[in-house]
Write an enzyme that holds these catalytic residues in place. Structure first.
Site, PDB file in Angstrom:
ATOM      1  N   ASP A  40       7.502  40.877 102.859  1.00  0.00           N
ATOM      2  CA  ASP A  40       6.550  39.822 103.220  1.00  0.00           C
ATOM      3  C   ASP A  40       5.176  40.059 102.566  1.00  0.00           C
ATOM      4  O   ASP A  40       4.142  39.901 103.200  1.00  0.00           O
ATOM      5  CB  ASP A  40       6.406  39.685 104.738  1.00  0.00           C
ATOM      6  CG  ASP A  40       5.880  38.305 105.120  1.00  0.00           C
ATOM      7  OD1 ASP A  40       5.553  37.510 104.210  1.00  0.00           O
ATOM      8  OD2 ASP A  40       5.776  38.028 106.325  1.00  0.00           O
TER       9      ASP A  40
ATOM     10  N   SER B  43      -2.638  36.510 108.990  1.00  0.00           N
ATOM     11  CA  SER B  43      -1.583  36.949 108.081  1.00  0.00           C
ATOM     12  C   SER B  43      -2.122  37.249 106.696  1.00  0.00           C
ATOM     13  O   SER B  43      -2.798  36.403 106.100  1.00  0.00           O
ATOM     14  CB  SER B  43      -0.518  35.862 107.968  1.00  0.00           C
ATOM     15  OG  SER B  43       0.232  35.834 109.131  1.00  0.00           O
TER      16      SER B  43
ATOM     17  N   HIS C 107       4.698  35.064 103.287  1.00  0.00           N
ATOM     18  CA  HIS C 107       4.854  33.828 104.065  1.00  0.00           C
ATOM     19  C   HIS C 107       3.605  32.951 104.020  1.00  0.00           C
ATOM     20  O   HIS C 107       3.623  31.833 104.518  1.00  0.00           O
ATOM     21  CB  HIS C 107       5.346  34.116 105.491  1.00  0.00           C
ATOM     22  CG  HIS C 107       4.336  34.655 106.454  1.00  0.00           C
ATOM     23  ND1 HIS C 107       4.328  35.971 106.868  1.00  0.00           N
ATOM     24  CD2 HIS C 107       3.302  34.071 107.090  1.00  0.00           C
ATOM     25  CE1 HIS C 107       3.347  36.157 107.732  1.00  0.00           C
ATOM     26  NE2 HIS C 107       2.701  35.013 107.872  1.00  0.00           N
TER      27      HIS C 107
END
Lengths: 481, 795
Positions: free
Chosen positions: A120, A200, A90
């Site tokens: 992901d 992230s 992402h």
């Protein structure tokens, strides 16, 4: 970001599955064990800090109804001396350019090597001249050996604050989060080390400075964060690396190949729904029941062809017994199924009405997880392919096709009362099944200089029923301001 | 100032007195500028100046404890407002009177409430003032009298009437009135020419003057802003100036048909003391209340769930419609027409009637008798009910004939007062007939009436009822017209007096006169609807143009674009398919088809907005309902047309470059299979679920075959076994313990059987977005006593 979009849902799930929040240990206190805890952290930090990367992709986004570009902040960790680094899908998906700031404060471009939306994860490679100095890279620890309570650190760039470290412990090593179609192949490491947007893709490391996970999801500042286990990340990275090596650079980013059987599983002891199924008595220690409940068989799938039915127990896959007593065991079973050889018959053992049956099944390659986007710039909307996995509702209503991803406001499509999630059936007299059809129709109409009126009838399907909408693009909204 | 027009009455010309010459009355103050005084016989002028008086009323609030000023359903408050205006403005109500006997003055009957009169004063034109009181009600003229005390009687000069000579075409009559010009009362004068109304075999009926007709301005309540003198009695005199009569209508007719009377009538009219009226009314009310009954009508509980909101058609029980009435109790009043039957002068529309649950005739607090609905009339808004046991004390007495014109009668409006039935009695007189429905001439009265009012003659015998005229196919046309909201059954202009003579045959053999569509139905049957079997969207001008259907669809204003055809439906049978446009429906052999124009907003599907995505994919939370509510413009229209009616459907199938073609097909309107709102159900609150049969439109939306098993879960109770099993509304339960479910009853059976076998749970297979899963439903708490809905049927 998808991560934050899921937060609310996650919170609810976490509550249900008994997640608890603990306070972060104040590390400046004198260690009770006599070990110099500060020193341990220093060491760990020193080992992994050089491999920490501030990832700044310029990404395209179509959700607003037009293609927009923006620089986003994420984190990453170098995992090889030649410059492969891991981050989240992402972070890197739809990137038109990725800039990375390395430990030495040098900004380097990176190429997206592989993307795996299902876990992901994204594999990038730093664009460095060949024969350059080998990079310091992070080592993986065996994340299966993690235990709850173990100290960990989350490294990354929360909100763009680069090279930040937060400390916490592993709150749970095997957190199962019941996403509908996403994240089917991994459990999560739950930690109370602060994980914020921008973390992230960054590493979660143990006190040895080894990577145990990739930080992916956070629940605000609530002390609940989730990381993809290092073993899953390492495995996916290796697969992508291998695949990339065999693939022409022009065809990057590569996708992880998985087998598709069409089986959906339910744990024997499903505490979420209080649904408990008897398994097959095991023979091992504790005689744990074996097998997993097949809750759904997708129509037209290999499993359907093999006449497997919902309610059957899946007992043996690839010669191995399946243990699906608890939800936490499901990702491993799904991985086993995903690793079956594609287009090669294999034998599964299912139990139906207490009778074991060998079933021959031919898994196929799992289709694309997420569809392609396209911008109809002059018409002020964007479209996307429907896939079974990303858009289950639309797929259920229509099957494959193209739907409106976003409608710009103000814009022609908005004037025509087109809305996101409308499925496009026809543009003028061009039937639409694929993005290419949309592109063809769009270009034909927009570039048709002989067209007297800039109007086209678009037939859509909304809520399962067709409607005609008239798109009038006489007004050029993009010319305003 | 007189304009003359010629009307085709042979050689005759009628003089229209548009402006009356003003005449200064000697005693009323001379006006020096009045030089061109028209000829008025001195005799008449003198008589008028002497016998015209003005009467001034001072009002007060009704001091009586019986005052109904606050009652919202009575007429009293609106009258009270009129009085209040006078009180607030410190004004008197001034009207014109004519002295007809010593101490006795005739004024137009304005139905003044005696209790609101604080003082009455009479003034002569010469300026003498004297106190007065309300006198008598004149039963042959629309007038009442005011009386002055004997001591003052001498100050008044009664009008002396000459006997009426034979009126002929050669006669001209004179009229003198009194009007206020600014602050002065002045005599006004005019000549009345005859207009003959020729009648076969009879003498012509001569109308003198103008202003005839049913309008009785004289009898309206006067507000402070009404011109003074309006409609007050005027004096009619012969050519020689001898007064011969009194008019409230502006002229005189030889039959005293309109509001005018010759002297003999005026003087000899039977009279009733106004002071005695309250007592008379009280007695009359007591008699009437024996035949007037309070009826409680109960409507079935709506029961929402998967059916969605029902759209309410406007009904005559307020505007709440069937869904607004769900579960409610409504009070209506009716009149006993036999020892068993009560006629209720209120309509009941088809949808409301279908929801009817029970009816009771309430005799007194705590004493009531059950009644059943016999039917509602097709000609007017009225219905007939019948006691299921016991008898009614008396039937309403019937008047042998219509009251004479100018004879007062009673308008009885039933309502509740002080928690008991009550009738408001108001006085009115028949004012004339007006052309109305089917060219009939219907009587009108000089008072405001509302439908449901019962009309009794002076002696308390029923001679008519105010009812709404029902018009054939009204519901159908109302649905078909997108602007239907602006008018409904209850339109005031469609209400009229139905005479007992019209009602009697309908009461005697009601079956022939009932509307066969208005019937009470079971809860489930009431929710069934007719169908053609399509879903549709409407078109816009732009879309129609682009689709090249602008002409057949009249620029997109007509036509329903079909976007789904249900299998095995009438639409499928006549070959309609997605993309066709429904244009018209012709009912039976009628030549004027109904154009299909679904009103935007009201009937366009509730699913105009796309379903919300998000929670749906994760499998948590209620599933999105993707089936459409089957109550839409077309099903409503077909319901109004009625099952079994043959209709001709005209549709248009577009083809390239506007080459499409219209096609027609004959279809008989049929009842659709039950949709989700009408599906059989099973509900158990302890288990915490409510399920319904899987119906055709749900199958279509979920692409389930007709043979696919399942029930629709429409509701779960929080904290119940169902919600703990994480099963959600709008999911489909396909199997219970491995057995396919063919309906709500099946799931109940499976659970009851498991409970009987002491199993603690039932394994459900649940379908959501085409994906199945298993859920264990704990059934320890199951108790058959909590089952709901199982006993319901379509019968």
């Amino acid at each position: 970001m998808r991560g934050s979009a899921c937060l609310a849902g996650l919170l609810a799930v976490a509550m249900l599955t008994g997640g608890c929040i603990r306070e972060v240990v104040t590390v400046r206190e004198t260690p009770t064990t006599g070990i110099d805890f500060q020193q341990i952290i220093e060491t760990a930090k020193e080992r992994v800090y050089p491999a920490l990367v501030f990832v700044k992709p310029i990404r395209e986004d179509f959700a607003s109804g037009e293609r927009s570009r923006a620089e986003v902040f994420g984190s990453g960790v170098i995992i090889s001396a030649d410059g492969y680094l891991l981050t989240n899908n992402h972070v890197a998906e739809k990137a038109v350019q990725v800039n990375c700031v390395l430990g030495d404060r040098e900004q380097v471009r990176a190429t997206v090597v592989g993307l795996d939306p299902e876990t992901d994860l994204a594999l990038l490679k730093l664009d460095r001249p060949a024969g350059g100095t080998p990079l310091t890279y992070a080592q993986f620890a065996d994340s299966d050996k993690l235990e709850e309570g173990q100290f960990v650190m989350a490294l990354g760039s929360p909100f763009g604050f680069t090279r930040s470290i937060s400390l916490g412990i592993i709150s749970n090593t095997k957190r199962y989060i019941g996403f509908g179609t996403q994240y089917q192949y991994n459990l999560w490491l739950q930690t109370d080390a602060a994980i914020n947007p921008g973390n992230s893709g960054g590493p979660l490391v143990d006190t040895d400075g080894k990577v145990v996970g990739i930080n992916t999801l956070g629940v605000g500042a609530s002390g609940i964060g989730f990381a993809i286990p290092g073993n899953v990340a390492r495995d996916v990275a290796r697969r992508m690396q291998k695949l990339a090596a065999r693939t022409d650079r022009a065809d990057w980013p590569v996708k992880v190949r998985r087998a598709y059987t069409g089986l959906q599983l339910q744990a024997l002891k499903d505490f979420n729904t209080n649904t408990f199924t008897d398994g097959v008595a095991g023979t091992g220690v504790g005689k744990n029941p074996r097998g997993v409940l097949i809750k759904n068989v997708e129509a037209g799938s290999p499993a359907d062809d093999a006449k497997i039915r919902p309610g059957d127990l899946l007992l043996i896959v690839d010669g191995q017994f399946v243990d699906g007593q608890y939800v936490e065991q499901l990702p491993a079973i799904r991985r086993t199924l995903a690793d079956l050889l594609v287009d090669v018959p294999t034998s599964l053992t299912v139990v139906r009405d207490d009778v074991e049956q060998a079933v021959r099944i031919i898994p196929v390659l799992k289709g694309k997880f997420e569809g392609a986007d396209f911008e109809l710039r002059r018409w002020n909307f964007t479209v996307k392919e429907i896939t079974k996995f990303s858009n289950p509702t639309l797929h259920f209503q229509h099957g494959e096709g193209v739907f409106i991803q976003g409608v710009r406001y103000p814009g022609c499509a908005n004037d025509a009362r087109l809305r996101s999630n409308d499925i496009i059936l026809h543009i003028g007299d061009v039937p639409v099944k694929t993005i290419a059809d949309v592109k063809k129709a769009y270009e034909r109409y927009v570039n048709d200089s002989k067209l007297v009126e800039k109007k086209v009838l678009i037939r859509i399907k909304r809520g399962g029923f067709q409607e005609p909408k008239l798109l009038n693009w006489t007004k050029d909204y993009l010319e305003e301001n | 100032m007189a304009a003359t027009t010629t009307v085709p009455f042979g050689r005759l010309a009628v003089t229209m007195l548009c402006g009356l010459a003003l005449l200064a009355a000697g005693a009323a103050g001379q006006d020096a500028s009045d030089t061109s005084e028209p000829a008025i016989p001195e005799r008449l002028r003198k008589a008028a100046a002497a016998s015209f008086v003005t009467v001034h009323f001072t009002f007060q609030k009704d001091p009586s404890p019986d005052s109904d000023d606050a009652a919202p359903d009575s007429y009293a408050p609106s009258r009270q407002r009129m009085y209040q205006q006078y009180i607030d403005l410190k004004m008197t109500m001034d009207v014109v009177g004519v002295v007809i006997a010593p101490g006795e003055i005739m004024i137009a009957d304005r139905q003044i409430n005696p209790r609101c009169v604080k003082a009455v004063e009479v003034r002569t034109l010469a300026g003498k003032a004297m106190p007065a009181t309300l006198g008598e009600l004149m039963r042959r003229c629309d007038a009442v009298t005011v009386k002055v005390a004997r001591a003052h009687a001498g100050k008044l000069t009664p009008m002396t009437f000459a006997p009426r000579a034979e009126l002929s075409m050669a006669t001209d009559l004179l009229r003198v009135g009194l009007d206020k010009v600014e602050d002065k009362w002045r005599l006004i004068h005019g000549t009345l020419k005859p207009t003959p109304v020729l009648r076969t075999d009879k003498k012509p009926w001569l109308l003198f003057g103008r202003g005839f007709g049913e309008s009785h301005g004289a009898l309206r309540y006067l507000s402070p802003t009404t011109p003074a003198g309006m409609g007050g009695p005027g004096i009619i005199a012969d050519e020689d100036g001898n007064p011969i009569g009194v008019t409230c209508a502006g002229g005189l007719d030889s039959r005293e048909f309109y509001g005018c009377w010759v002297g003999a009538t005026v003087l000899n009219a039977p009279r009733v003391a106004l002071a005695g009226l309250p007592e008379y009314k009280r007695k009359l009310r007591g008699t009437l209340l024996k035949a007037v009954h309070e009826v409680t009508v109960q409507f079935r509980q709506g029961g929402g769930g998967g059916g969605g909101d029902e759209f309410g058609a406007s009904s005559r029980f307020g505007s709440r419609g069937p869904s607004g009435l769900a579960g409610r109790e409504v009070t209506v009043f009716g009149v006993a027409v036999s020892d068993k039957r009560i006629f209720i002068p209120k309509g009941l529309d088809r949808k409301v009637a279908a929801q009817l649950d029970a009816m009771y005739v309430k005799f007194s607090a705590g004493r009531r008798a059950r009644a059943k609905f016999l039917g509602a009339y097709k000609d007017f808004g009225g219905m007939l009910i019948e006691l299921t046991s016991g008898t009614l004390p008396v039937a309403v007495p019937a008047a042998p004939k219509l009251p004479d014109r100018h004879e007062p009668f009673w308008i009885a409006s039933a309502r509740k007062r002080y928690a008991a039935k009550h009738v408001d009695l108001r006085r009115a007189r028949l004012s004339g007939r007006r052309r109305g429905f089917a060219n009939g001439y219907h009587w009108r009265a000089n008072a405001t009436m509302k439908s449901g009012d019962l009309l009794f003659d002076y002696r308390g015998r029923l001679f008519g009822v105010v009812l709404n005229q029902r018009i054939e196919d009204e519901e159908q046309r109302r649905v078909a017209d997108p602007r239907a909201g602006s008018y409904s059954y209850g339109r005031s202009d469609s209400q009229r007096i139905f005479l007992l003579s019209e009602l009697q045959p309908r009461l005697a053999s009601p079956d022939k006169h009932f509307d066969t569509k208005i019937v009470v139905k079971s809860r489930l049957a009431a929710r069934r609807r007719s169908w053609l079997g399509v879903e549709f969207v409407t078109l816009s001008p732009d879309v129609a143009e682009q689709m090249k259907v602008a002409k057949p669809t009249k620029d997109g204003s007509v036509g329903l674009l079909i976007n789904a055809v249900y299998p095995n439906s009438p639409a499928a049978a006549i070959g309609l398919r997605e993309g066709d446009i429904l244009l018209r429906v012709a009912v039976g052999g009628k030549t004027d088809p109904i154009e299909l124009k679904a009103g935007r907003g009201r009937y366009v599907s509730r699913y105009d907005s796309y379903p919300r995505f998000g929670g749906n994919d994760s499998g948590e939370g209620p599933a999105e309902r993707t089936w459409k509510a089957r109550e839409n413009f077309l099903t409503t229209l077909l319901d109004a047309i009625g099952v079994g009616t043959k209709i001709t459907v005209t549709s248009y199938r577009p083809a390239g470059e506007g080459k499409g073609a219209e096609q027609t097909a004959e279809v008989t309107v049929t009842m659709a299979p039950p949709d989700i709102s009408a599906a059989r159900r099973w509900k158990n609150r302890k288990i915490g679920l409510s399920v319904r049969d899987l119906t055709y439109e749900v199958r279509q939306a979920l692409t389930l075959k007709p043979s696919a098993p399942g029930v629709v879960l429409v509701k779960t109770e929080p904290g119940s076994p169902a919600s703990i099993a994480r099963i959600w509304p709008n999911e489909i339960i396909t199997h219970a313990d491995g057995k396919p479910l063919s309906g709500a009853w099946d799931l109940h059976k499976a659970i009851a059987a498991a409970k009987a076998a002491n199993a603690g749970k039932v394994r459900l297979a649940v379908l959501r977005l085409g994906k199945s899963r298993f859920a264990d439903l704990k059934i320890d708490a199951y108790n058959p006593d909590d089952d709901e809905g199982l006993d319901e049927d379509y019968e």
